[in-house]
Design an enzyme around this catalytic site. Structure first.
Site, short mmCIF file in Angstrom:
data_model
loop_
_atom_site.label_atom_id
_atom_site.label_comp_id
_atom_site.label_asym_id
_atom_site.label_seq_id
_atom_site.Cartn_x
_atom_site.Cartn_y
_atom_site.Cartn_z
N GLY A 16 5.54 -14.80 -8.36
CA GLY A 16 5.73 -13.52 -7.68
C GLY A 16 6.51 -13.69 -6.39
N ILE A 17 6.45 -12.69 -5.52
CA ILE A 17 7.26 -12.70 -4.31
C ILE A 17 6.90 -13.87 -3.40
CG2 ILE A 17 7.64 -11.44 -2.15
CD1 ILE A 17 7.60 -8.86 -3.83
N ALA A 18 5.59 -14.15 -3.23
CA ALA A 18 5.19 -15.24 -2.34
C ALA A 18 5.72 -16.58 -2.83
CB ALA A 18 3.67 -15.27 -2.21
N SER A 45 3.46 -8.32 -7.85
CA SER A 45 4.69 -8.02 -7.09
C SER A 45 5.58 -7.05 -7.85
CB SER A 45 5.46 -9.32 -6.82
OG SER A 45 4.71 -10.21 -6.04
N GLY A 50 4.58 0.79 -3.73
CA GLY A 50 4.67 0.98 -2.29
C GLY A 50 5.72 0.05 -1.70
N GLY A 51 6.04 0.26 -0.46
CA GLY A 51 7.12 -0.50 0.13
C GLY A 51 6.65 -1.59 1.06
N GLU A 116 2.49 6.30 4.91
CA GLU A 116 1.35 6.04 4.05
C GLU A 116 0.08 6.06 4.89
OE1 GLU A 116 1.99 2.58 1.63
OE2 GLU A 116 3.74 3.43 0.65
N HIS A 231 -7.68 0.94 -4.97
CA HIS A 231 -6.70 1.99 -4.70
C HIS A 231 -7.27 3.31 -5.21
CE1 HIS A 231 -2.99 4.23 -4.43
NE2 HIS A 231 -2.43 3.21 -3.82
N ARG A 276 -7.97 3.58 2.97
CA ARG A 276 -8.15 3.56 1.52
C ARG A 276 -9.62 3.49 1.10
NH1 ARG A 276 -3.24 -0.15 -0.99
NH2 ARG A 276 -1.63 1.44 -0.73
N HIS A 335 -7.37 -3.17 -6.73
CA HIS A 335 -5.94 -3.22 -6.42
C HIS A 335 -5.53 -4.43 -5.60
CE1 HIS A 335 -1.95 -1.66 -5.70
NE2 HIS A 335 -2.13 -1.61 -4.40
N ARG A 370 -7.06 -3.70 3.92
CA ARG A 370 -5.61 -3.84 4.10
C ARG A 370 -4.95 -2.51 4.45
NH1 ARG A 370 -1.00 -3.35 0.41
NH2 ARG A 370 -2.50 -2.58 -1.11
N LEU A 376 3.21 -6.84 1.02
CA LEU A 376 4.53 -7.41 0.75
C LEU A 376 5.12 -8.04 2.01
CD1 LEU A 376 6.22 -4.77 -1.62
CD2 LEU A 376 5.02 -6.88 -2.21
#
Length: 511
Positions: A16-18, A45, A50-51, A116, A231, A276, A335, A370, A376
């Site tokens: 993934g991104i990490a 990811s 969401g951004g 958000e 979520h 959340r 989530h 979080r 991200l």
């Protein structure tokens, strides 16, 4: 099967991104990137709608972003770690853009910023409206594949870590049915979260916390495992993982209603944009009372819904729903995991030679809850610090690894009913104790369910130890907050000792 030419290189586990960002930042040092699927496939990811949160607006600042982050963390956020991330966030956006990530822009060329929950400013940068994760993965996979120093092993799953003399010595993996052993003194876990321990989740079904099991069995400390974020608005239907209806939809003005059209959060401070955990519990209570819950975007977006959120609109159409004309059925779903491998500011764990990055790591940024779109930005900023730390560590001498039995392929299906019942949005001591007694012998058995059971057991023990309600952890038998918030750490042995104290029977210690 051995791969002699790869021995001694840092090994990054996770596509993934990490993992991608850490591998990229380590260039030109040769590294091995291991992914159990094709790069970017079946990762949280890729599914991220969401951004990325960053203080890019003229009315914003890192100090404001920090204040919102610490407020959402409900007393357990680490101010030093959080400040480092929020101050690095704007530069991270610029770096990603240079790598080819096509972020959404306003007509004047500035970043298009969204709002958000629990953010005091518009600071969420998106790509493709609601396809940020997919766009990041596209650009980062391309960057990794054109980097010759990165050796990618796809379709390979790491099953255990070798530890000798109190430090990492290598990895044991399986690819195409063959065992693979790699000698290395530097391993980075970038394996994602724990959502597939639950029936209702937005995570890929393979995301049951494998990195946590690897770290725990190797002897590393884990922290804040009890904090699992649900979520509030997953698309309610049979599809798994459950499609996410991004918080950005509520940021545009969508409201939560029951089957009668009653807006049940109208009297809640900040309403649909409350933290959340507050919104998730509100939805949970409605469902528990026999109501259905819907997200209604007809007034705020109406016919513009598909233009603003094309991916969500497509998911709704596939489920037979037109969000421009009818409300979207939603329910909470597991989530994000705020807990993880306990790491310092450079991503180092308590075990020499082991680092963690992304959701699998507990950095202190998220605390007990979080802040939306901080995940991200944590992955992309922390990856550079982890890579620098790995690069600075002295490579260990090549060690001849002892033969080891390959653990079976993990399967969480046996654990989901237990975790879903005991570790959901609301918890209580009696149910947690019963779950721990069920999970401990499965975790000790070393069959296909043992790693998922171990992760669920450690979360359960952590939830039992936190006799208060804070952030995403809510105990019906301890609804108040302690006046002295503290982070809780846990080891493999500690989890079994705690479960043994409940049953007066200590399960066998599994190395």
């Amino acid at each position: 099967m051995t791969m002699d030419h790869l021995h001694g290189r840092p090994v990054i586990i996770g596509g993934g991104i990490a993992g991608l960002m850490t591998a990229f930042h380590l260039a030109p040092e040769p590294v091995v990137l291991i992914s159990k699927t094709s790069l970017g496939d079946e990762t949280s990811s890729t599914l991220a709608q969401g951004g990325i949160a960053a203080s890019l607006g003229g009315d914003d600042s890192p100090d404001l972003h920090l204040a919102d982050t610490l407020a959402a963390g409900d007393g357990l956020g680490d101010q030093t770690a959080s400040r480092r991330v929020v101050e690095a966030a704007p530069q991270a956006i610029e770096h990603l853009a240079r790598l080819g990530v096509a972020f959404d822009q306003a007509p004047d060329g500035t970043w298009l910023l969204g709002l958000e929950a629990a953010h005091s400013r518009r600071r969420i940068v998106h790509a493709g409206g609601d396809a940020t994760g997919r766009e990041l993965i596209r650009a980062l996979v391309a960057a990794v594949r054109r980097t010759p120093s990165i050796s990618v092993l796809e379709g390979v799953e790491v099953r255990s870590l070798f530890v000798e003399d109190g430090e990492i010595a290598g990895v044991l993996a399986v690819g195409e049915g063959d065992a693979i052993t790699l000698s290395t003194g530097r391993v980075v876990l970038a394996t994602g979260g724990v959502g597939s321990l639950f029936h209702h989740t937005t995570n890929p079904l393979g995301s049951f916390g494998q990195g946590l099991a690897l770290a725990a069995r190797a002897g590393a400390e884990l922290a804040d495992l009890e904090f699992v974020q649900f979520h509030p608005t997953a698309l309610d239907g049979p599809r798994r993982p459950m499609p996410l209806v991004s918080e950005a939809v509520r940021g545009e003005g969508a409201v939560l209603v029951d089957e009668h059209g009653r807006r049940f959060l109208a009297d809640t401070p900040a309403g649909e944009l409350a933290p959340r955990d507050v919104v998730a519990r509100g939805v949970w209570h409605q469902l528990g009372a026999g109501h259905r819950v819907f997200l209604d975007a007809r007034q705020c977006l109406g016919p513009r819904f598909a233009e603003r959120f094309p991916a969500i609109a497509l998911l709704c159409r596939e489920a037979g729903i037109d969000p421009a004309r009818e409300p979207i059925p939603v329910r909470p779903a597991a989530h994000y995991h705020m807990g993880g491998v306990a790491v310092d500011t450079e991503g180092r764990s308590s075990l020499r030679g082991l680092w963690a990055c992304g959701e699998v790591a507990r950095t202190g940024l998220h605390g007990a809850n979080r802040l939306a779109s901080n995940s991200l930005v944590e992955a992309v900023t922390s990856a550079s610090w982890v890579a620098a730390s790995v690069a600075a560590a002295s490579p260990s001498a090549h060690k001849r690894l002892k033969p080891a039995i390959v653990p079976p392929r993990p399967d969480a299906s046996r654990i989901r009913p237990i975790a879903s019942h005991a570790l959901g949005i609301e918890r209580d001591g009696q149910t947690l104790r019963a779950a721990a007694m069920m999970l401990a012998p499965i975790a000790a058995s070393r069959d296909a369910a043992s790693d998922p059971a171990l992760v669920a057991l450690m979360i359960t023990v952590a939830a039992l130890r936190r006799k208060e309600s804070r952030g995403s952890h809510f105990r019906t038998d301890f609804p108040s907050r302690d006046t002295q918030p503290r982070s809780l750490r846990l080891t493999f042995d500690g989890a079994f000792e705690a479960s043994a104290a409940l049953s007066n029977l200590l399960p066998a210690r599994i190395a």
